[in-house]
Design a protein around this motif. Structure first.
Motif, mmCIF file in Angstrom:
data_model
loop_
_atom_site.group_PDB
_atom_site.id
_atom_site.type_symbol
_atom_site.label_atom_id
_atom_site.label_comp_id
_atom_site.label_asym_id
_atom_site.label_seq_id
_atom_site.Cartn_x
_atom_site.Cartn_y
_atom_site.Cartn_z
ATOM 1 N N ILE A 4 57.353 51.197 42.071
ATOM 2 C CA ILE A 4 56.018 51.189 42.661
ATOM 3 C C ILE A 4 55.309 49.872 42.357
ATOM 4 C CG2 ILE A 4 53.763 52.333 42.720
ATOM 5 C CD1 ILE A 4 55.167 54.886 41.747
ATOM 6 N N ALA A 5 54.839 49.200 43.399
ATOM 7 C CA ALA A 5 54.000 48.010 43.245
ATOM 8 C C ALA A 5 52.537 48.440 43.279
ATOM 9 C CB ALA A 5 54.283 47.019 44.370
ATOM 10 N N ILE A 6 51.725 47.858 42.412
ATOM 11 C CA ILE A 6 50.302 48.183 42.370
ATOM 12 C C ILE A 6 49.503 47.018 42.950
ATOM 13 C CG2 ILE A 6 48.325 48.644 40.863
ATOM 14 C CD1 ILE A 6 50.234 50.072 38.971
ATOM 15 N N VAL A 7 48.612 47.353 43.884
ATOM 16 C CA VAL A 7 47.744 46.363 44.527
ATOM 17 C C VAL A 7 46.296 46.800 44.330
ATOM 18 C CG1 VAL A 7 47.062 45.299 46.718
ATOM 19 C CG2 VAL A 7 49.480 45.803 46.271
ATOM 20 N N THR A 8 45.421 45.853 44.017
ATOM 21 C CA THR A 8 43.982 46.121 43.995
ATOM 22 C C THR A 8 43.292 44.927 44.621
ATOM 23 O OG1 THR A 8 42.140 46.851 42.580
ATOM 24 C CG2 THR A 8 43.599 45.172 41.673
ATOM 25 N N ASP A 9 41.958 44.844 44.506
ATOM 26 C CA ASP A 9 41.254 43.669 45.021
ATOM 27 C C ASP A 9 40.420 43.047 43.910
ATOM 28 O OD1 ASP A 9 38.663 45.030 44.984
ATOM 29 O OD2 ASP A 9 39.327 46.084 46.787
ATOM 30 N N SER A 10 39.838 41.894 44.194
ATOM 31 C CA SER A 10 39.147 41.137 43.146
ATOM 32 C C SER A 10 37.863 41.802 42.680
ATOM 33 C CB SER A 10 38.859 39.710 43.626
ATOM 34 O OG SER A 10 38.136 39.708 44.845
ATOM 35 N N ASN A 11 37.424 42.862 43.364
ATOM 36 C CA ASN A 11 36.269 43.612 42.883
ATOM 37 C C ASN A 11 36.556 44.329 41.568
ATOM 38 O OD1 ASN A 11 34.083 43.350 44.914
ATOM 39 N ND2 ASN A 11 35.691 44.066 46.270
ATOM 40 N N SER A 12 37.814 44.456 41.217
ATOM 41 C CA SER A 12 38.195 45.077 39.949
ATOM 42 C C SER A 12 37.870 44.194 38.754
ATOM 43 C CB SER A 12 39.697 45.371 39.956
ATOM 44 O OG SER A 12 40.422 44.149 40.041
ATOM 45 N N GLY A 13 37.575 42.917 39.001
ATOM 46 C CA GLY A 13 37.361 41.985 37.902
ATOM 47 C C GLY A 13 38.652 41.405 37.360
ATOM 48 N N ILE A 14 39.787 41.828 37.902
ATOM 49 C CA ILE A 14 41.083 41.297 37.463
ATOM 50 C C ILE A 14 41.336 39.981 38.198
ATOM 51 C CG2 ILE A 14 43.570 41.712 37.350
ATOM 52 C CD1 ILE A 14 42.938 44.727 37.344
ATOM 53 N N THR A 15 41.510 38.903 37.445
ATOM 54 C CA THR A 15 41.719 37.590 38.042
ATOM 55 C C THR A 15 43.171 37.439 38.511
ATOM 56 O OG1 THR A 15 42.352 36.554 35.948
ATOM 57 C CG2 THR A 15 39.991 36.613 36.484
ATOM 58 N N GLN A 16 43.402 36.394 39.279
ATOM 59 C CA GLN A 16 44.757 36.134 39.765
ATOM 60 C C GLN A 16 45.715 35.852 38.603
ATOM 61 O OE1 GLN A 16 45.732 36.486 42.950
ATOM 62 N NE2 GLN A 16 43.645 37.022 43.546
ATOM 63 N N SER A 17 45.245 35.132 37.583
ATOM 64 C CA SER A 17 46.114 34.841 36.440
ATOM 65 C C SER A 17 46.414 36.110 35.640
ATOM 66 C CB SER A 17 45.482 33.779 35.532
ATOM 67 O OG SER A 17 44.224 34.220 35.044
#
Length: 288
Positions: A4-17
Motif C-alpha cells: 500500500i502506498a500512502i498519499v496525502t497533501d501539503s495541508n497535513s504539514g508534512i514537507t516534501q523532504s
C-alpha cells in the motif's frame, strides 16, 4: 509488489523532504498569487507566502489538478498493489470529492479517506495509516478505521487580526472595525469538517488561556478514556511567527506536563483565510 502506498497533501504539514524520509507521497497544494501559479513547498515557501500576504497580494487557493493526482497514482501503482489517499477535509476543499470521483476508475486499487482533518490532525491520520499498513491491514480496512475516528480530534486557533476574515466575507467590515478597536481576538475550532467560531476574547493572552481551557475540557470529558490509556497525541500549529510559536509551545508544555507536542507551520490553505500570527493547538486520539 509492495502492498500500500500512502498519499496525502501539503495541508497535513508534512514537507516534501519529510515525505521522502517517511516513504509516502505529498501532493503540493496550488495557489494563485497575483495570477501566478505556485505549489506549496515546491515553488512557494512559507516565507515567500507570508511576504506576499503581508503585501496584500491577491491570493487564492485551488486544488491539485486531476491530471497531477492521477499521474501520481499511476506511478505508484507500478510499484504498489493499492494507493491509500488521505486528502484535507471535504468540508474545507472539494479536493476530496474530486479524488473519490477519480478513484472510481481504478477498480478498487485507489482508496480515498474522508476523515475530515487538516494540519496536525491530518498528519496524525497519515501516521496512523502507516502503522496500520505495518500491522497488515488492507487499504479498505484502514479507510474504515480512520473514518470511524474522524471526530476524535480537536483543533483550536486564535487569530492575530480580523482582516482576513473580513476579506473573505466571514465577518462584516463593521464587526471587524469594532473588533480591532476593542482588541478582540476570535478563537476558532475545528471539530469535524469545518472551521467554526468558538469564543471571542480581549487580547492574545486571554485567547491562549481560552484555547488551553478548551483542550483541558476535551481531555477531561470526550477524551478521558483514551488519555488514561495513553492514546492521545498533541499538536501545535502557527502561521508565520516561529518565535511566538516557540513561546506558545513552552506555555502548552507547562499546562500539559508530559505531553509531547508535534509543531508544524499551519497549512497555507488555512493561513490565507486567517492571516499571519495565528496560533493553534490540537489533541487527537491515536490509532492502536
Amino acid at each position: 509488489m509492495k502492498r500500500i502506498a500512502i498519499v496525502t497533501d501539503s495541508n497535513s504539514g508534512i514537507t516534501q523532504s519529510e515525505a521522502k524520509q517517511l516513504g509516502i507521497s505529498v501532493l503540493p497544494m496550488p495557489f494563485f498569487i497575483d495570477d501566478t501559479l505556485y505549489f506549496e513547498d515546491i515553488t512557494l515557501t512559507q516565507e515567500a507566502f507570508y511576504e506576499k500576504l503581508l503585501q496584500d497580494a491577491d491570493i487564492s487557493t485551488s486544488q491539485p489538478s486531476l491530471g497531477d493526482v492521477t499521474q501520481l497514482w499511476d506511478q505508484l501503482l507500478q510499484e504498489y498493489e493499492s494507493v491509500l489517499h488521505i486528502p484535507m477535509s471535504s468540508g474545507l476543499s472539494s479536493s476530496c470529492q474530486s479524488a473519490r470521483m477519480l478513484a472510481d476508475d481504478y477498480d478498487g486499487r485507489v482508496v480515498v479517506v474522508d476523515n475530515q482533518r487538516i494540519s496536525v490532525t491530518q498528519r496524525q491520520s497519515v501516521c496512523d495509516a502507516m502503522a496500520l499498513v505495518e500491522a497488515g491491514h488492507s487499504a479498505e480496512e484502514i479507510r474504515t478505521i480512520l473514518e470511524e475516528q474522524k471526530l476524535q480530534a480537536s483543533i483550536y486557533i486564535s487569530l492575530e487580526t480580523l482582516k482576513y476574515l473580513k476579506k473573505g466575507g466571514r465577518i462584516t467590515p463593521a464587526a471587524a472595525a469594532i473588533g480591532t478597536v476593542l482588541n478582540l481576538k476570535p478563537v476558532l475550532q475545528i471539530q469535524g469538517e469545518k472551521l467554526d467560531a468558538y469564543a471571542k476574547v480581549r487580547g492574545k493572552k486571554a485567547a491562549r488561556r481560552t484555547m488551553i481551557e478548551a483542550m483541558q475540557k476535551d481531555l477531561n470529558t470526550r477524551f478521558a478514556q483514551p488519555l488514561a490509556e495513553g492514546r492521545m497525541g498533541f499538536g501545535i500549529a502557527y502561521s508565520g511567527n516561529l518565535e511566538e510559536a516557540l513561546d506558545w509551545k513552552a506555555e502548552l508544555e507547562a499546562a500539559f506536563p508530559g505531553a509531547n507536542f508535534q509543531m508544524d507551520p499551519l497549512s497555507l490553505s488555512v493561513a490565507c483565510h486567517i492571516g499571519y500570527g495565528a496560533l493553534a493547538c490540537g489533541c487527537y486520539v491515536t490509532v492502536t
